[in-house]
Write an enzyme that holds these catalytic residues in place. Structure first.
Site, PDB file in Angstrom:
ATOM      1  N   PHE A   1       0.809  -1.215   0.000  1.00 13.40           N
ATOM      2  CA  PHE A   1       0.000   0.000   0.000  1.00 13.40           C
ATOM      3  C   PHE A   1       0.851   1.278   0.000  1.00 13.40           C
ATOM      4  CE2 PHE A   1      -2.283   2.865   3.220  1.00 13.40           C
ATOM      5  CZ  PHE A   1      -2.830   3.675   2.239  1.00 13.40           C
TER       6      PHE A   1
ATOM      7  N   ALA B   1       7.276  -5.012   5.407  1.00 17.70           N
ATOM      8  CA  ALA B   1       6.942  -5.397   6.785  1.00 17.70           C
ATOM      9  C   ALA B   1       5.616  -6.142   6.799  1.00 17.70           C
ATOM     10  CB  ALA B   1       6.832  -4.169   7.690  1.00 17.70           C
TER      11      ALA B   1
ATOM     12  N   THR C   1       6.300   3.022  12.708  1.00 22.50           N
ATOM     13  CA  THR C   1       4.908   3.269  13.066  1.00 22.50           C
ATOM     14  C   THR C   1       4.809   3.924  14.433  1.00 22.50           C
ATOM     15  OG1 THR C   1       2.830   2.137  13.650  1.00 22.50           O
ATOM     16  CG2 THR C   1       4.844   0.882  13.916  1.00 22.50           C
ATOM     17  N   ASP C   2       3.736   4.695  14.632  1.00 25.48           N
ATOM     18  CA  ASP C   2       3.507   5.275  15.950  1.00 25.48           C
ATOM     19  C   ASP C   2       3.124   4.216  16.984  1.00 25.48           C
ATOM     20  OD1 ASP C   2       0.966   4.684  15.006  1.00 25.48           O
ATOM     21  OD2 ASP C   2       0.142   6.684  15.312  1.00 25.48           O
TER      22      ASP C   2
ATOM     23  N   ASP D   1     -13.539  -7.033  21.624  1.00 23.00           N
ATOM     24  CA  ASP D   1     -12.354  -6.215  21.418  1.00 23.00           C
ATOM     25  C   ASP D   1     -11.120  -7.077  21.212  1.00 23.00           C
ATOM     26  OD1 ASP D   1     -11.034  -3.871  21.048  1.00 23.00           O
ATOM     27  OD2 ASP D   1     -11.302  -3.106  23.088  1.00 23.00           O
TER      28      ASP D   1
ATOM     29  N   GLY E   1      -5.126  -6.438  23.923  1.00 23.88           N
ATOM     30  CA  GLY E   1      -4.108  -5.388  23.948  1.00 23.88           C
ATOM     31  C   GLY E   1      -4.403  -4.227  23.032  1.00 23.88           C
TER      32      GLY E   1
END
Length: 319
Positions: free
Chosen positions: A11, A83, A125-126, A275, A278
């Site tokens: 992407f 990645a 990445t954040d 959910d 983590g």
């Protein structure tokens, strides 16, 4: 300049190649991609007809292949997008993430040392920072925020970042790192939130939303991200980290409702699901350093970018 773009059929990497071909007509590009489920030749499309682009299929963790490629092509700069990146998949199979994201990065770094690349840029990445509380909108990730990972994916990216920085300190390899917020835009594989919601809505299928949908993400249009990486390659200082954020924080539920509204679909399609383990609560990046040192700021507001992205998927039904 000759630039090796790893993960260039994915992407963000694919969008970066399109951007380079559009804006740097003097550069030549080698795209190295393993072509996993998320790396597709269709991402490159007409770019494959450009004589400035060469495509090589291969795994960045394959040391022999990577070294042979460097020996043959002698790239001056390497931008590592390659990645495994989907958190849910990392929870199901952590080993794959460790191999590609850590060992593969190490192979690229060794090849850069061996063949004298002038710049190695690691796209991170954040998520390496963990998360922020929902009730503290005044808090943001800076480049000095301690690493505090929540998933095998983010842990593998944090480990790769530390490895990259160690090659700068130990060997003097000219490296830079960018840590970006959630990207969106054309060519994104439909396992990520925005394309998945668009495609499910178009098919009148349920839109699965984790928990209550309150988790907040900072959305960065992929074109803004490409510009930022270009600025880092041109003006970034070796050994430095640059946070790249969109200043577009939205709760996941708000994003989903925006997509439904744009497509004229009912909110009854939303289906709340258990959910994720983590699950980070909030991401928010302070990109002030990139503004100061690179004169970069995000240009695409979420309201405009999401409309453009939805339109792209409508115009590309085969995707």
């Amino acid at each position: 300049m000759k630039i090796l773009v790893t993960g260039g059929a994915g992407f963000i990497g694919g969008n970066f190649i399109h951007y380079l071909l559009r804006t740097h007509r003097e550069d030549s590009i080698i795209c190295l991609d393993k072509l996993t489920y998320a790396g597709r030749m269709e991402t490159l499309g007409e770019a494959l007809d450009d004589p400035r682009l060469a495509f090589v299929q291969g795994d960045i963790a394959d040391r022999e292949m990577v070294f042979q490629l460097f020996q043959t092509e002698q790239p001056e700069a390497v931008v590592n997008f390659a990645a495994e990146s989907h958190v849910d998949r990392s929870i199901a199979d952590p080993a794959l993430f460790l191999t590609t994201n850590i060992l593969g990065t190490g192979v690229l770094l060794d090849a850069c040392r061996e063949y004298g690349a002038r710049r190695f840029h690691q796209v991170s990445t954040d998520e390496v920072y963990g998360d922020l509380p929902l009730d503290r909108p005044d808090l943001f990730f800076t480049e000095e925020t301690p690493l505090h990972t929540s998933s095998p994916y983010s842990a593998s990216k944090a480990a790769a970042d530390l490895l990259v920085l160690s090659y700068f300190r130990t060997y003097g390899l000219p490296v830079t790192i960018s840590r970006c917020s959630n990207n969106y835009g054309p060519y994104q594989f439909p396992e990520k939130l925005i394309p998945l919601m668009i495609l499910n809505a178009l098919a009148d299928k349920p839109l699965p939303v984790y928990g209550t949908g309150e988790n907040v993400r900072d959305w960065l249009h992929v074109e803004d991200h490409c510009v930022a990486i270009d600025r880092i390659l041109q003006d970034g200082k070796a050994g430095e980290i640059y946070n790249i954020g969109g200043h577009n924080e939205r709760a996941n539920l708000e994003v989903v409702k925006t997509i439904l509204h744009a497509l004229g679909k009912p909110e009854s399609l939303i289906q709340f699901v258990a959910d994720r383990p983590g699950h980070d609560r909030r991401y928010a990046i302070d990109p002030a350093k990139a503004g100061r040192e690179l004169h970069w700021r995000p240009q695409i507001r979420f309201e405009e970018g999401i409309e453009e992205t939805i339109r792209w998927y409508l115009e590309h039904p085969n995707w």
